[in-house]
Motif scaffolding. Structure first.
Motif, mmCIF file in Angstrom:
data_model
loop_
_atom_site.group_PDB
_atom_site.id
_atom_site.type_symbol
_atom_site.label_atom_id
_atom_site.label_comp_id
_atom_site.label_asym_id
_atom_site.label_seq_id
_atom_site.Cartn_x
_atom_site.Cartn_y
_atom_site.Cartn_z
ATOM 1 N N ALA A 43 -14.408 -78.161 33.069
ATOM 2 C CA ALA A 43 -13.528 -77.138 32.505
ATOM 3 C C ALA A 43 -12.984 -76.230 33.610
ATOM 4 O O ALA A 43 -11.803 -75.910 33.640
ATOM 5 C CB ALA A 43 -14.277 -76.318 31.457
ATOM 6 N N LEU A 44 -13.870 -75.844 34.538
ATOM 7 C CA LEU A 44 -13.449 -74.960 35.627
ATOM 8 C C LEU A 44 -12.393 -75.611 36.500
ATOM 9 O O LEU A 44 -11.523 -74.936 37.036
ATOM 10 C CB LEU A 44 -14.637 -74.596 36.517
ATOM 11 C CG LEU A 44 -15.692 -73.674 35.952
ATOM 12 C CD1 LEU A 44 -16.774 -73.439 36.985
ATOM 13 C CD2 LEU A 44 -15.071 -72.373 35.554
ATOM 14 N N LEU A 45 -12.492 -76.927 36.661
ATOM 15 C CA LEU A 45 -11.575 -77.586 37.585
ATOM 16 C C LEU A 45 -10.281 -78.031 36.920
ATOM 17 O O LEU A 45 -9.397 -78.552 37.591
ATOM 18 C CB LEU A 45 -12.270 -78.778 38.253
ATOM 19 C CG LEU A 45 -13.286 -78.362 39.314
ATOM 20 C CD1 LEU A 45 -13.968 -79.566 39.885
ATOM 21 C CD2 LEU A 45 -12.595 -77.593 40.429
ATOM 22 N N LEU A 46 -10.156 -77.820 35.606
ATOM 23 C CA LEU A 46 -8.924 -78.236 34.938
ATOM 24 C C LEU A 46 -7.676 -77.610 35.570
ATOM 25 O O LEU A 46 -6.708 -78.323 35.837
ATOM 26 C CB LEU A 46 -8.988 -77.908 33.443
ATOM 27 C CG LEU A 46 -9.851 -78.854 32.604
ATOM 28 C CD1 LEU A 46 -9.923 -78.368 31.169
ATOM 29 C CD2 LEU A 46 -9.308 -80.258 32.644
ATOM 30 N N PRO A 47 -7.673 -76.287 35.840
ATOM 31 C CA PRO A 47 -6.455 -75.736 36.457
ATOM 32 C C PRO A 47 -6.150 -76.338 37.824
ATOM 33 O O PRO A 47 -4.987 -76.390 38.225
ATOM 34 C CB PRO A 47 -6.748 -74.233 36.564
ATOM 35 C CG PRO A 47 -8.151 -74.043 36.226
ATOM 36 C CD PRO A 47 -8.613 -75.222 35.470
ATOM 37 N N VAL A 48 -7.175 -76.806 38.513
ATOM 38 C CA VAL A 48 -6.945 -77.423 39.816
ATOM 39 C C VAL A 48 -6.119 -78.699 39.663
ATOM 40 O O VAL A 48 -5.353 -79.070 40.550
ATOM 41 C CB VAL A 48 -8.301 -77.711 40.501
ATOM 42 C CG1 VAL A 48 -8.106 -78.452 41.802
ATOM 43 C CG2 VAL A 48 -9.042 -76.417 40.738
ATOM 44 N N THR A 49 -6.268 -79.359 38.517
ATOM 45 C CA THR A 49 -5.618 -80.663 38.355
ATOM 46 C C THR A 49 -4.199 -80.563 37.806
ATOM 47 O O THR A 49 -3.539 -81.584 37.666
ATOM 48 C CB THR A 49 -6.426 -81.557 37.395
ATOM 49 O OG1 THR A 49 -6.423 -80.952 36.098
ATOM 50 C CG2 THR A 49 -7.842 -81.723 37.858
ATOM 51 N N TYR A 50 -3.720 -79.343 37.494
ATOM 52 C CA TYR A 50 -2.388 -79.225 36.892
ATOM 53 C C TYR A 50 -1.313 -79.922 37.707
ATOM 54 O O TYR A 50 -0.439 -80.577 37.166
ATOM 55 C CB TYR A 50 -1.983 -77.753 36.746
ATOM 56 C CG TYR A 50 -2.697 -77.004 35.650
ATOM 57 C CD1 TYR A 50 -3.460 -77.678 34.707
ATOM 58 C CD2 TYR A 50 -2.605 -75.620 35.549
ATOM 59 C CE1 TYR A 50 -4.121 -76.991 33.707
ATOM 60 C CE2 TYR A 50 -3.258 -74.922 34.543
ATOM 61 C CZ TYR A 50 -4.011 -75.617 33.630
ATOM 62 O OH TYR A 50 -4.658 -74.936 32.655
ATOM 63 N N LYS A 51 -1.395 -79.733 39.034
ATOM 64 C CA LYS A 51 -0.303 -80.248 39.872
ATOM 65 C C LYS A 51 -0.570 -81.665 40.376
ATOM 66 O O LYS A 51 0.220 -82.208 41.118
ATOM 67 C CB LYS A 51 -0.093 -79.309 41.072
ATOM 68 C CG LYS A 51 0.517 -77.969 40.689
ATOM 69 C CD LYS A 51 2.032 -78.037 40.622
ATOM 70 C CE LYS A 51 2.634 -76.903 39.820
ATOM 71 N NZ LYS A 51 2.820 -75.679 40.583
ATOM 72 N N ILE A 398 -9.199 -67.019 36.160
ATOM 73 C CA ILE A 398 -7.955 -67.624 36.641
ATOM 74 C C ILE A 398 -7.548 -68.785 35.745
ATOM 75 O O ILE A 398 -6.386 -68.924 35.366
ATOM 76 C CB ILE A 398 -8.117 -68.118 38.098
ATOM 77 C CG1 ILE A 398 -8.406 -66.945 39.024
ATOM 78 C CG2 ILE A 398 -6.875 -68.850 38.562
ATOM 79 C CD1 ILE A 398 -8.791 -67.361 40.418
ATOM 80 N N GLY A 399 -8.536 -69.604 35.394
ATOM 81 C CA GLY A 399 -8.251 -70.770 34.566
ATOM 82 C C GLY A 399 -7.659 -70.385 33.227
ATOM 83 O O GLY A 399 -6.663 -70.960 32.777
ATOM 84 N N ALA A 400 -8.270 -69.389 32.580
ATOM 85 C CA ALA A 400 -7.780 -68.968 31.262
ATOM 86 C C ALA A 400 -6.376 -68.395 31.390
ATOM 87 O O ALA A 400 -5.499 -68.669 30.574
ATOM 88 C CB ALA A 400 -8.722 -67.940 30.660
ATOM 89 N N TYR A 401 -6.160 -67.617 32.448
ATOM 90 C CA TYR A 401 -4.840 -67.015 32.657
ATOM 91 C C TYR A 401 -3.786 -68.087 32.909
ATOM 92 O O TYR A 401 -2.670 -68.008 32.387
ATOM 93 C CB TYR A 401 -4.896 -66.049 33.846
ATOM 94 C CG TYR A 401 -3.569 -65.459 34.226
ATOM 95 C CD1 TYR A 401 -3.053 -64.372 33.531
ATOM 96 C CD2 TYR A 401 -2.822 -65.995 35.273
ATOM 97 C CE1 TYR A 401 -1.834 -63.828 33.870
ATOM 98 C CE2 TYR A 401 -1.596 -65.461 35.613
ATOM 99 C CZ TYR A 401 -1.110 -64.376 34.918
ATOM 100 O OH TYR A 401 0.105 -63.850 35.257
ATOM 101 N N SER A 402 -4.157 -69.095 33.672
ATOM 102 C CA SER A 402 -3.155 -70.050 34.131
ATOM 103 C C SER A 402 -2.617 -70.943 33.015
ATOM 104 O O SER A 402 -1.574 -71.560 33.194
ATOM 105 C CB SER A 402 -3.747 -70.930 35.237
ATOM 106 O OG SER A 402 -4.733 -71.765 34.697
#
Lengths: 498, 90
Positions: A43-51, A398-402
């Motif tokens: 879950a924490l790394l999900l925003p890392v994978t957006y791009k 950061i993740g929730a915000y992003s």
């Protein structure tokens, strides 16, 4: 086989190799560190994978999942602290072995056993998955409804803790899943006039709260045990005598883990417990279990690794996540606009086979990574937990915000974090909640579609043979506690009579 | 009249506020992480400062610069010229 070779083409690209290595490394690290489980990390790394490219993203996230299974055994054996839940059983015999000065053999057998099990499981996945997917292509909305219902029932029944609490959490999850605009009629539900809630709760936000923040809160309460047991790691490789004792256990653990992993709600944790129980029952010297039997390390470690790989099968072929980590990977696929399900294999063959091939490679990497780096992982445990806690909290924020660039979601995430903390305190498992939240909308859509096609007649679900069979199994699962109690009652009365 | 509306909007939208300016992510994280670590009984000031500085700048570099997630910069937004050129490696 041509598919698999094209998959290796995807997995062996430099970027994807890096992703697999990174995933495996992060996975091992969080497997070693208590207080941050695989679902939270994914879950924490999900925003890392957006791009990222979708295939690279899934390769990395999958690496975290099976990497954690490898890493979890290390702390169980050396410190009697399970790094993640699936390694709890490994403590029983692994730590005893370490105390007897056989830590090396225990670590070696769990790493090599995990490697063997992972490979077997990937092999099974690449053989079984296409068949299941092509069978599932025949499913219409009624069959799908019954299948998802069965999946949900299994997830509740197999979740840790009491079934009633699991059911309560699943009901709550279904309820949370209905927030927002009704997918068929467009009515707004449970939004209380808050326009931010029109889209419903985002899974990323909920998962970060339930798994990230809640886990941090729970772990901050627990006293820190960092009593690192000094032992020589001489002789990492088990002796030939050890192998003769436990190769059969590794094989049994692998197959058991594979089959349990495929079941929704199954997965790494249960498979390790069940395979330990099986080994103890069929062993010629059950009295050694709990006193450092090498089989008691080999079998559950093999099982949890096999299960972590095979639990990808229902996700990639049916679109049904079976446990919390897989649910997060489901979310990752959705973020990249890929709908997991029977069509995935046809629409995105390079993704499917690329991920499968990366699992072969990842297992090999982990074997190379795990054994020489044990000293490093143990040293990492000396870092006090509150540093990790702060990092996790801010990555969650950061993740929730992003997700939508909205501060509102940070508030939602923190609210779910506190909820998750209270749930854990009360012994309510969080996994059924998130699974129900993900499966709820699918369940609802297929229910509405089938009812529209039948003109509102619910007998459709029983008239279609596949759907009827699935519903029958769901009912059977639902009633298992009742059978069990009846059976027990009858046996005790018979014993009293005799 | 317009000014009043503007202030209301500011209060509603942001948490960290300094006068009429928002603190933004980096400064907010710096303060909040320092406070949290202090509550979690980290005694040494040096550790506190180094960790919270490292965390706020590190997460900013990782998520904003490297991963392209737009974090709100608040009052630091005026230094936007630093984003380009040789100032950062990324």
């Amino acid at each position: 086989m041509t598919n698999l070779s094209s998959g290796f083409g995807v997995a062996l690209s430099p970027l994807n190799l890096l992703c697999a290595a990174l995933g495996a490394l992060i996975g091992t690290a969080i497997g070693v560190l208590p207080g941050l489980g695989p679902p939270a990390t994914v879950a924490l790394l999900l925003p890392v994978t957006y791009k990222m490219e979708p295939a690279s993203a899934i390769i990395m996230l999958a690496g975290i999942f099976y990497g954690a299974m490898y890493g979890g055994s290390t702390t169980s054996i050396l410190l009697n602290i399970p790094g993640e839940a699936a390694s709890v059983v490994t403590c029983l015999d692994g730590y005893k072995m370490a105390r007897q000065g056989r830590a090396g053999a225990a670590l070696g057998v769990s790493a090599i056993g995990s490697f063997f099990a992972g490979t077997i499981s990937v092999l099974g996945l690449s053989l079984v998955a296409p068949a299941i997917a092509s069978f599932a292509l025949k499913f219409g909305p009624p069959e799908y409804f019954s299948l998802v219902l069965l999946g949900l029932m299994m997830a509740v029944y197999l979740s840790e803790g009491s079934i009633v609490k699991g059911l309560a959490m699943a009901a709550l999850g279904l309820l949370f899943g209905t927030v927002g605009i009704d997918p068929v009629h467009g009515a707004t539900r449970f939004t209380f006039g808050v326009s931010r809630l029109l889209d419903g709760f985002d899974f990323v936000v909920v998962a970060m709260g339930l798994f990230g923040i809640a886990e941090v809160l729970v772990n901050l309460e627990a006293p820190e045990i960092r009593d690192i047991f000094k032992t020589s790691l001489q002789g990492l490789l088990p002796t030939r005598k050890d192998w003769r004792r436990c190769w059969a256990s590794v094989a049994r653990g692998s197959f058991l883990g594979f089959f349990i992993g495929v079941l929704p709600g199954g997965g790494a944790i249960i498979s390790s417990f069940i395979s330990y129980a099986v080994e103890k029952r069929i062993s010629k010297h059950p009295e050694e279990f709990g006193r450092g039997a090498i089989e008691g390390v080999a079998a559950p470690e093999a099982a949890n690794n096999a299960a972590s790989t095979s639990s990808f099968i229902p996700l990639l072929t049916l679109g049904i996540p079976g446990n919390a980590t897989i649910a997060m990977i489901f979310v990752a696929l959705m973020i990249h606009g890929i709908r997991p399900g029977p069509m995935l294999l046809q629409e995105h063959p390079h993704l499917f086979w690329g991920v499968v091939a990366s699992m072969y490679i990842g297992n090999l990497m982990l074997l190379g990574l795990n054994l020489p780096l044990i000293g490093f992982w143990v040293r990492m445990l000396r870092v006090p937990y509150h540093f990790l806690a702060v990092v996790v909290v801010f990555i969650c924020i950061i993740g929730a915000y992003s997700v939508k660039n909205a501060v509102f979601d940070i508030g939602t995430m923190l609210a779910f974090g506190v909820t998750g903390y209270l749930m854990r305190k009360g012994g309510f498992p969080p996994a059924p909640l998130i699974l129900a939240m993900i499966l709820g909308p699918i369940l609802e859509r297929s229910l509405q579609q089938s009812l529209i096609s039948s003109g509102g007649d619910p007998s459709l679900f029983i008239e279609k043979p596949i759907s009827a069979a699935l519903l029958a199994v769901a009912a059977f699962v639902m009633l298992t506690p009742v059978w069990k109690r009846m059976w027990k009652l009858r046996r005790t009365t018979r014993e009293r009579a005799g | 009249m317009a000014a009043v509306v503007d202030i209301n909007l500011d209060i509603r939208v942001t948490r960290f506020q300094f006068g009429r300016e928002r603190l933004g992510f980096v400064i907010g994280t710096l303060i909040a992480s320092g406070l949290i670590l202090r509550i979690l009984s980290v005694k040494s000031w040096r550790v506190l400062v180094i960790t919270s500085l490292g965390l706020s700048i590190g997460t900013y570099l990782l998520f904003d610069r490297l991963l392209g997630i737009d974090l709100p910069m608040g009052m630091l937004a005026r230094f936007h010229f630093m984003k380009s050129g040789l100032f950062w490696i990324f």
